[in-house]
Design a protein around this motif. Structure first.
Motif, PDB file in Angstrom:
ATOM      1  N   GLU A 192       0.656  -1.482  -0.559  1.00  0.00           N
ATOM      2  CA  GLU A 192      -0.534  -0.147   0.211  1.00  0.00           C
ATOM      3  C   GLU A 192       0.750   1.113  -0.335  1.00  0.00           C
ATOM      4  N   ASN A 193       2.225   1.472  -0.047  1.00  0.00           N
ATOM      5  CA  ASN A 193       3.096   2.739   0.246  1.00  0.00           C
ATOM      6  C   ASN A 193       3.658   2.756  -1.247  1.00  0.00           C
ATOM      7  N   GLY A 194       2.917   1.744  -2.231  1.00  0.00           N
ATOM      8  CA  GLY A 194       3.685   1.909  -3.579  1.00  0.00           C
ATOM      9  C   GLY A 194       4.468   1.115  -3.738  1.00  0.00           C
ATOM     10  N   ASP A 195       5.464   0.592  -3.126  1.00  0.00           N
ATOM     11  CA  ASP A 195       6.219  -0.339  -3.820  1.00  0.00           C
ATOM     12  C   ASP A 195       5.377  -2.049  -4.109  1.00  0.00           C
ATOM     13  N   ILE A 196       5.915  -2.655  -5.384  1.00  0.00           N
ATOM     14  CA  ILE A 196       5.662  -3.331  -6.381  1.00  0.00           C
ATOM     15  C   ILE A 196       6.407  -3.751  -6.731  1.00  0.00           C
ATOM     16  N   GLU A 197       6.612  -5.467  -7.162  1.00  0.00           N
ATOM     17  CA  GLU A 197       8.212  -6.471  -6.659  1.00  0.00           C
ATOM     18  C   GLU A 197       7.337  -7.838  -7.789  1.00  0.00           C
ATOM     19  N   PRO A 198       7.792  -7.269  -8.891  1.00  0.00           N
ATOM     20  CA  PRO A 198       7.684  -8.227  -9.702  1.00  0.00           C
ATOM     21  C   PRO A 198       7.846 -10.210  -9.129  1.00  0.00           C
ATOM     22  N   PHE A 199       6.866 -10.717  -9.824  1.00  0.00           N
ATOM     23  CA  PHE A 199       7.408 -12.333  -9.465  1.00  0.00           C
ATOM     24  C   PHE A 199       6.990 -13.016 -11.251  1.00  0.00           C
ATOM     25  N   ASP A 200       7.679 -14.031 -11.605  1.00  0.00           N
ATOM     26  CA  ASP A 200       7.208 -14.987 -12.606  1.00  0.00           C
ATOM     27  C   ASP A 200       6.162 -16.079 -12.292  1.00  0.00           C
ATOM     28  N   ASP A 201       6.063 -16.308 -10.502  1.00  0.00           N
ATOM     29  CA  ASP A 201       6.393 -17.612  -9.899  1.00  0.00           C
ATOM     30  C   ASP A 201       5.172 -17.529  -9.147  1.00  0.00           C
ATOM     31  N   TYR A 202       4.181 -17.484  -8.757  1.00  0.00           N
ATOM     32  CA  TYR A 202       3.218 -17.937  -7.660  1.00  0.00           C
ATOM     33  C   TYR A 202       3.800 -17.944  -6.353  1.00  0.00           C
ATOM     34  N   HIS A 203       4.430 -19.796  -6.591  1.00  0.00           N
ATOM     35  CA  HIS A 203       4.918 -19.530  -5.227  1.00  0.00           C
ATOM     36  C   HIS A 203       5.730 -17.904  -4.623  1.00  0.00           C
ATOM     37  N   ASP A 204       7.039 -18.064  -6.117  1.00  0.00           N
ATOM     38  CA  ASP A 204       8.150 -17.006  -5.347  1.00  0.00           C
ATOM     39  C   ASP A 204       7.636 -15.511  -4.877  1.00  0.00           C
ATOM     40  N   ALA A 205       6.429 -15.460  -5.260  1.00  0.00           N
ATOM     41  CA  ALA A 205       5.214 -13.845  -4.819  1.00  0.00           C
ATOM     42  C   ALA A 205       4.815 -14.387  -3.635  1.00  0.00           C
ATOM     43  N   TYR A 206       4.031 -15.796  -3.113  1.00  0.00           N
ATOM     44  CA  TYR A 206       3.542 -15.949  -1.754  1.00  0.00           C
ATOM     45  C   TYR A 206       4.852 -16.071  -0.608  1.00  0.00           C
ATOM     46  N   GLU A 207       5.871 -16.665  -0.952  1.00  0.00           N
ATOM     47  CA  GLU A 207       7.167 -16.422   0.061  1.00  0.00           C
ATOM     48  C   GLU A 207       7.801 -15.507   0.261  1.00  0.00           C
ATOM     49  N   ALA A 208       7.593 -14.267  -1.271  1.00  0.00           N
ATOM     50  CA  ALA A 208       7.693 -12.940  -0.207  1.00  0.00           C
ATOM     51  C   ALA A 208       6.554 -12.437   0.321  1.00  0.00           C
ATOM     52  N   LEU A 209       5.152 -12.798   0.095  1.00  0.00           N
ATOM     53  CA  LEU A 209       4.432 -12.146   0.794  1.00  0.00           C
ATOM     54  C   LEU A 209       4.171 -11.814   2.271  1.00  0.00           C
ATOM     55  N   THR A 210       4.527 -14.102   2.642  1.00  0.00           N
ATOM     56  CA  THR A 210       5.060 -13.829   4.158  1.00  0.00           C
ATOM     57  C   THR A 210       5.700 -13.620   4.703  1.00  0.00           C
ATOM     58  N   ALA A 211       7.291 -13.023   3.634  1.00  0.00           N
ATOM     59  CA  ALA A 211       8.080 -13.117   5.013  1.00  0.00           C
ATOM     60  C   ALA A 211       7.996 -11.857   4.826  1.00  0.00           C
ATOM     61  N   ALA A 212       7.228 -10.927   4.443  1.00  0.00           N
ATOM     62  CA  ALA A 212       6.873  -9.355   4.222  1.00  0.00           C
ATOM     63  C   ALA A 212       6.559  -8.963   5.717  1.00  0.00           C
ATOM     64  N   VAL A 213       5.743 -10.061   5.510  1.00  0.00           N
ATOM     65  CA  VAL A 213       4.489 -10.119   6.360  1.00  0.00           C
ATOM     66  C   VAL A 213       4.792 -10.167   8.100  1.00  0.00           C
ATOM     67  N   LYS A 214       5.484 -11.479   7.814  1.00  0.00           N
ATOM     68  CA  LYS A 214       6.320 -11.868   9.328  1.00  0.00           C
ATOM     69  C   LYS A 214       7.329 -10.480   9.855  1.00  0.00           C
ATOM     70  N   ARG A 215       8.079  -9.948   8.977  1.00  0.00           N
ATOM     71  CA  ARG A 215       8.838  -8.686   9.379  1.00  0.00           C
ATOM     72  C   ARG A 215       8.731  -7.868   9.574  1.00  0.00           C
ATOM     73  N   ASP A 216       7.002  -7.976   8.990  1.00  0.00           N
ATOM     74  CA  ASP A 216       6.428  -6.699   9.867  1.00  0.00           C
ATOM     75  C   ASP A 216       5.634  -6.946  10.786  1.00  0.00           C
ATOM     76  N   VAL A 217       5.068  -7.766  10.870  1.00  0.00           N
ATOM     77  CA  VAL A 217       4.075  -8.187  12.757  1.00  0.00           C
ATOM     78  C   VAL A 217       6.400  -8.270  13.717  1.00  0.00           C
ATOM     79  N   GLU A 218       7.166  -8.586  13.738  1.00  0.00           N
ATOM     80  CA  GLU A 218       7.986  -8.545  14.035  1.00  0.00           C
ATOM     81  C   GLU A 218       8.394  -7.226  14.610  1.00  0.00           C
ATOM     82  N   LYS A 219       8.549  -6.257  13.692  1.00  0.00           N
ATOM     83  CA  LYS A 219       9.043  -5.110  13.760  1.00  0.00           C
ATOM     84  C   LYS A 219       7.609  -4.661  14.835  1.00  0.00           C
ATOM     85  N   HIS A 220       6.886  -4.726  14.126  1.00  0.00           N
ATOM     86  CA  HIS A 220       5.870  -3.081  14.824  1.00  0.00           C
ATOM     87  C   HIS A 220       4.828  -3.615  15.423  1.00  0.00           C
TER      88      HIS A 220
END
Length: 88
Positions: free
Chosen positions: A18-46
């Motif tokens: 929602e801050n405007g950052d966009i990261e492209p992936f060619d594979d669903y599983h790679d995109a979902y892995e990045a999503l879950t890692a980003a959520v985990k980082r945000d939860v740990e930080k905030h």
């Protein structure tokens, strides 16, 4: 016979924050892995409650599915319900 790759549909998975950052992936599983890692980082930080306060999606990020330049996210959600595009 060789496969005609020019006629093959190109699917791209965009991790959109929602801050405007966009990261492209060619594979669903790679995109979902990045999503879950980003959520985990945000939860740990905030903390869980603050990280979960996305405006559009919980945690403020989701995956958009593009096929040949067209947004097919709604089609993906109907056809692939076992492959979520956001955390919730």
């Amino acid at each position: 016979m060789a496969e005609d790759t020019e006629d093959a549909e190109q699917t791209e998975f965009l991790l959109v924050c929602e801050n405007g950052d966009i990261e492209p992936f060619d594979d669903y599983h790679d995109a979902y892995e990045a999503l879950t890692a980003a959520v985990k980082r945000d939860v740990e930080k905030h903390g869980e409650e603050t990280a979960r306060e996305g405006v559009i999606h919980p945690y403020g990020m989701s995956i958009t599915v593009m096929r040949d330049g067209r947004d097919v996210t709604e089609d993906w959600e109907r056809n692939e319900p076992h492959k979520p595009l956001s955390m919730g």
